[in-house]
Design a protein around this motif. Structure first.
Motif, short mmCIF file in Angstrom:
data_model
loop_
_atom_site.label_atom_id
_atom_site.label_comp_id
_atom_site.label_asym_id
_atom_site.label_seq_id
_atom_site.Cartn_x
_atom_site.Cartn_y
_atom_site.Cartn_z
N GLY A 273 0.81 -1.20 0.00
CA GLY A 273 0.00 0.00 0.00
C GLY A 273 0.85 1.26 0.00
N LYS A 274 0.23 2.37 -0.35
CA LYS A 274 0.96 3.64 -0.36
C LYS A 274 1.47 4.00 1.03
CE LYS A 274 -1.63 5.58 -4.27
NZ LYS A 274 -2.53 6.69 -4.71
N PHE B 141 9.93 4.89 2.83
CA PHE B 141 10.57 5.98 2.09
C PHE B 141 9.60 7.15 2.04
CE2 PHE B 141 12.14 1.93 0.45
CZ PHE B 141 13.49 2.07 0.72
N ALA B 142 9.85 8.14 2.86
CA ALA B 142 8.90 9.25 3.00
C ALA B 142 8.86 10.12 1.75
CB ALA B 142 9.26 10.09 4.21
N THR B 143 9.95 10.18 1.01
CA THR B 143 10.01 11.03 -0.18
C THR B 143 10.59 10.26 -1.37
OG1 THR B 143 12.26 11.84 0.25
CG2 THR B 143 10.44 13.05 1.29
N PRO C 100 19.00 17.33 -4.01
CA PRO C 100 19.60 17.92 -2.80
C PRO C 100 19.28 17.18 -1.53
CG PRO C 100 18.70 19.64 -4.22
CD PRO C 100 18.24 18.33 -4.79
N ALA C 101 18.10 16.57 -1.45
CA ALA C 101 17.72 15.87 -0.22
C ALA C 101 18.38 14.50 -0.10
CB ALA C 101 16.21 15.71 -0.15
N ALA C 102 18.93 13.97 -1.19
CA ALA C 102 19.60 12.67 -1.18
C ALA C 102 21.09 12.90 -0.92
CB ALA C 102 19.38 11.94 -2.49
N LYS C 103 21.43 13.10 0.33
CA LYS C 103 22.78 13.55 0.70
C LYS C 103 23.87 12.57 0.28
CE LYS C 103 21.15 17.22 2.76
NZ LYS C 103 21.29 18.55 2.13
#
Length: 229
Positions: free
Chosen positions: A57-58, A65-67, A126-129
């Motif tokens: 499910g979503k 994985f929140a994003t 940018p959020a994937a450090k």
């Protein structure tokens, strides 16, 4: 027995992550589904499509994985390691020009093998450090490779490090456009680009053949067809 030990030994939990076994299996299913969809369809795949492919499910997907960036970071961590390692290997080549041309070809081959990775190399997250750090490591090493290749006299003085992302964007476009209709077309593009980077006396491998007319036509027809939603 300490509380920590009791927690680690509790039924249904994995000792290394503390996640319940079913939650860990869900995470593995999501990663496998995302790898498959990204490799075959590119990064335009929605999170809902990933959840559907994984059979979860979503809400389950968002817990793991929140994003989208978190998912991309997890899926492509090993490929970004290979990408960074490729330039390290090129720098170790005793022939800097061979190392340079081999690196260009190797990275473009990585793109051809995985449409999702073809897109990753032409975008920033940018959020994937962790992913962005490996990209920065590879970029810094590539500037050293350019300096060494230039010293051989075979790389043009006006070659710029920014020519690499231009090449990767062009290669990603060819890969996405041709798909399975003319899958080796990228090789000819890369060979032409290497010739544009090289001085007149630089040694280069033979130019690969152009795609057959029928294959190129199939690729052109493929571009005009709407993608499934």
């Amino acid at each position: 027995m300490t509380p920590a030990a009791a927690s680690n030994d509790a039924p249904g939990r994995t000792p290394d992550t503390g996640l319940r076994a079913d939650a860990e299996r869900n995470r593995d299913r999501v990663l496998a589904a995302a790898r498959h969809l990204y490799a075959t369809e590119g990064l335009g795949v929605s999170m809902a499509s990933v959840a559907r492919e994984a059979g979860v499910g979503k809400a389950t997907l968002s817990r793991r994985f929140a994003t989208r960036e978190e998912l991309i970071n997890a899926v492509f961590a090993d490929r970004m390691d290979a990408y960074a390692n490729a330039v390290t290997e090129a720098l170790a080549d005793p022939d800097p020009w061979h190392g340079f041309t081999g690196y260009i070809t190797a990275v473009c081959a990585m793109q051809a093998a995985d449409r999702g990775f073809a897109d990753v190399l032409t975008m920033t997250f940018p959020a994937a450090k962790a992913l962005e750090k490996r990209r920065a490591d590879a970029y810094n090493a590539f500037t050293d490779l350019i300096t060494r290749a230039r010293a051989t006299g075979y790389l043009r003085e006006d070659f710029d490090d920014r020519d690499m992302p231009i090449l990767l964007m062009a290669n990603a476009g060819v890969i996405n456009a041709t798909g399975n209709a003319a899958p080796d077309t990228w090789r000819r593009l890369v060979a032409h680009m290497l010739r544009s980077f090289a001085t007149p006396d630089a040694p280069l491998p033979p130019l690969p053949s152009a795609p057959a007319p029928a294959a190129l036509y199939r690729a052109m027809v493929r571009i005009t067809r709407p993608r499934p939603s």
